[in-house]
Scaffold this motif. Structure first.
Motif, PDB file in Angstrom:
ATOM      1  N   VAL A  80     -10.656  69.530 -32.587  1.00 14.09           N
ATOM      2  CA  VAL A  80      -9.710  68.403 -32.534  1.00 14.09           C
ATOM      3  C   VAL A  80      -9.329  68.059 -33.978  1.00 14.09           C
ATOM      4  CG1 VAL A  80      -9.355  66.016 -31.789  1.00 14.09           C
ATOM      5  CG2 VAL A  80     -10.855  67.533 -30.458  1.00 14.09           C
ATOM      6  N   THR A  82      -5.983  66.578 -36.831  1.00 17.01           N
ATOM      7  CA  THR A  82      -4.632  66.088 -37.137  1.00 17.01           C
ATOM      8  C   THR A  82      -4.324  66.445 -38.588  1.00 17.01           C
ATOM      9  OG1 THR A  82      -4.761  64.266 -35.560  1.00 17.01           O
ATOM     10  CG2 THR A  82      -3.210  63.989 -37.360  1.00 17.01           C
ATOM     11  N   ARG A  88      -4.260  58.549 -38.491  1.00 18.27           N
ATOM     12  CA  ARG A  88      -4.281  57.104 -38.204  1.00 18.27           C
ATOM     13  C   ARG A  88      -2.936  56.587 -37.674  1.00 18.27           C
ATOM     14  NH1 ARG A  88      -9.111  55.405 -39.520  1.00 18.27           N
ATOM     15  NH2 ARG A  88      -8.611  53.229 -39.128  1.00 18.27           N
ATOM     16  N   ARG A  89      -2.336  57.439 -36.841  1.00 17.60           N
ATOM     17  CA  ARG A  89      -1.122  56.978 -36.150  1.00 17.60           C
ATOM     18  C   ARG A  89      -1.298  57.121 -34.639  1.00 17.60           C
ATOM     19  NH1 ARG A  89       3.787  59.697 -39.671  1.00 17.60           N
ATOM     20  NH2 ARG A  89       2.700  59.632 -41.664  1.00 17.60           N
ATOM     21  N   GLY A  90      -2.542  57.396 -34.242  1.00 15.44           N
ATOM     22  CA  GLY A  90      -2.831  57.493 -32.810  1.00 15.44           C
ATOM     23  C   GLY A  90      -2.521  58.857 -32.208  1.00 15.44           C
ATOM     24  N   ALA A  92      -4.179  61.924 -32.480  1.00 10.51           N
ATOM     25  CA  ALA A  92      -5.310  62.650 -31.872  1.00 10.51           C
ATOM     26  C   ALA A  92      -5.697  61.993 -30.554  1.00 10.51           C
ATOM     27  CB  ALA A  92      -6.501  62.672 -32.826  1.00 10.51           C
ATOM     28  N   ARG A  93      -5.709  60.683 -30.556  1.00 17.12           N
ATOM     29  CA  ARG A  93      -6.091  59.981 -29.339  1.00 17.12           C
ATOM     30  C   ARG A  93      -5.092  60.275 -28.210  1.00 17.12           C
ATOM     31  NH1 ARG A  93      -7.803  53.853 -28.155  1.00 17.12           N
ATOM     32  NH2 ARG A  93      -7.668  54.161 -25.937  1.00 17.12           N
ATOM     33  N   CYS A 116     -18.158  64.517 -33.882  1.00 20.40           N
ATOM     34  CA  CYS A 116     -18.652  64.158 -35.214  1.00 20.40           C
ATOM     35  C   CYS A 116     -18.439  62.661 -35.410  1.00 20.40           C
ATOM     36  CB  CYS A 116     -18.005  64.991 -36.303  1.00 20.40           C
ATOM     37  SG  CYS A 116     -16.268  65.044 -36.155  1.00 20.40           S
ATOM     38  N   ARG A 123     -13.855  55.634 -27.590  1.00 22.77           N
ATOM     39  CA  ARG A 123     -12.647  54.852 -27.347  1.00 22.77           C
ATOM     40  C   ARG A 123     -11.585  55.658 -26.595  1.00 22.77           C
ATOM     41  NH1 ARG A 123     -14.385  51.927 -31.977  1.00 22.77           N
ATOM     42  NH2 ARG A 123     -13.602  53.434 -33.472  1.00 22.77           N
TER      43      ARG A 123
END
Ligand SMILES: CC(C)(COP(=O)(O)OP(=O)(O)OC[C@H]1O[C@@H](n2cnc3c(N)ncnc32)[C@H](O)[C@@H]1OP(=O)(O)O)[C@@H](O)C(=O)NCCC(=O)NCCS
Length: 402
Positions: A80, A82, A88-90, A92-93, A116, A123
């Motif tokens: 996984v 990015t 930090r822009r969402g 990967a989530r 990791c 979340r």
């Protein structure tokens, strides 16, 4: 515009570049590993594309995992990542959540990964569901067991015999993966340290590697040690302890593995004041992908169920949230599993998909989850269901880490 989908062939280089940046890999050797992967399948490489550019990626590694008496298909997720400029822009989530929706459509019951950052994955709906113990034995003593005479390096033609031993050993051990011929071939290609003990038949083997410290003193890292007999365990211990220039032997396996205790006892010295130490590490995290699909696969665990219970699983990490209600029922023999809305006043157990992931994988028993207030039990449903959802001490063996 943002889309998530399987990677296209022309995007593979961009995906590899992101992985190299994320995992600090050297491009040449990484390329070799990436394209020569015996399980390479573009359908299982998923990417998030923003305005035509690949910015996040992951790989799905399909596995079959034992959970008690059931062999359950599990989608392992690996790699996984990015692109550093797009974190930090969402992304990967979102890729994780869309991948879960894709896997659900494919009928996949569970997903697992080696985290990791457990909080990041928690979340997104994954829950810690397996443990792993690492026992470090510093300055190992030699164990001069006579059975070392039956130990020799394992060569390619031993693969089938070792595979048969593994099948006998892994059956019903929660967290162990089914390994077919292709997986064993890949393992033999990757792991050069291998030895077996042969009594009347192959009844023990060890897979290991060396980690060299700066002074060329070596730590022997056991990736997997399987012994069906005490003779095999003694022989393998003697073989390992006779390796040259060892500063330590490191055993990896499930918490409470008797092989680790035996090695610590035989190889652990106390003259130097350095005693064996066992660390309990986080293992795999699991996620419910399809609740009904998971319970159908776990039907062998429901053998002997006597009664009817509605089970409700809420997955609020996907958008839109998904709630699945499943009825399990039986009269003391084999049980049935069907999707059905919970009835008023029925015996029922409800909770979020994270709690169910820990219970279905056997990390928590149903009683543990209820006592933690993570699952809510109504109408005395725990009396009927608890015996079928025990704690199972799951551990995904190191060689099968995705
Ligand atoms: C881990 C990794 C994949 C995360 O990728 P990402 O696209 O930045 O992930 P997200 O943006 O979805 O989430 C990352 C964080 O940014 C936060 N975030 C998401 N959108 C945000 C926004 N608009 N503004 C600020 N923060 C934001 C998330 O809340 C999350 O924080 P948390 O971990 O505290 O929950 C990426 O950092 C990476 O490639 N790391 C190196 C490789 C690696 O470690 N991979 C994981 C292997 S287990």
């Amino acid at each position: 515009m943002i889309e998530t989908r399987a990677v296209r062939t022309e995007e593979l280089d961009a995906m590899l570049e992101i992985m190299c940046a994320a995992f600090e890999l050297t491009p040449g050797p990484a390329r070799e590993l990436f394209f020569r992967d015996p399980f390479f399948n573009v359908e299982n490489k998923r990417v998030l594309v923003a305005d035509g550019r690949v910015v996040s990626c992951l790989t799905v590694a399909d596995a079959f995992v034992w959970i008690g008496p059931a062999l359950v298909p599990v989608a392992g997720l690996a790699g996984v990542a990015t692109h550093p400029d797009f974190r930090r822009r969402g992304f990967a989530r979102r890729l994780l959540c869309d991948t879960v929706a894709h896997l659900r459509g494919r009928g996949t019951p569970l997903s697992a990964l080696i985290p990791c950052s457990p909080s990041f994955y928690r979340r997104a709906g994954w829950e810690r569901a397996a443990g792993h113990a690492r026992t470090l034995i510093p300055y190992p003593r030699r164990a001069d067991f006579a059975e070392v005479r039956q130990v020799r390096p394992a060569i390619d033609s031993d693969r089938n015999a070792i595979g048969r031993l593994y099948d006998r050993w892994a059956r019903g051990r929660t967290g162990c993966c089914k390994r077919d011929e292709r997986r064993w071939r890949a393992l033999f290609d990757r792991v050069k340290g291998r030895a077996l003990h042969c009594g009347d038949r192959v009844d023990g083997y060890v897979l290991y590697e060396f980690r060299e410290d700066t002074e060329a003193h070596r730590v022997l890292r056991i990736l997997e040690l399987v012994a069906e007999t005490d003779a095999a365990l003694r022989g393998l211990a003697a073989f390992l302890s006779a390796q040259k220039d060892l500063v330590a032997v490191e055993h990896n396996g499930p918490p409470g593995d008797p092989a680790a205790a035996a090695l610590a006892c035989w190889l652990g010295g106390d003259e130097s004041g350095c005693r064996p130490v066992t660390e309990w590490l986080h293992g795999a995290m699991f996620r419910v992908v399809g609740f009904e699909a998971a319970l159908r696969c776990l039907a062998p665990c429901l053998q002997g169920l006597d009664g009817t219970v509605d089970l409700i699983c809420r997955d609020s990490w996907t958008s839109p949230p998904v709630t699945e209600a499943v009825r399990i029922s039986g009269g003391g023999g084999s049980a049935t599993v069907e999707a059905a809305p919970a009835r008023r006043g029925s015996m029922r157990i409800e909770g979020d998909s994270g709690a169910w992931a820990a219970v279905l994988a056997g990390c928590w028993s149903l009683e543990d989850a209820a006592a933690l207030n993570r699952l809510h039990v109504l109408g005395g449903a725990d009396w009927v269901a608890s015996p079928h959802f025990p704690r199972r001490n799951p551990c995904l063996p190191l060689p099968d880490h995705f």
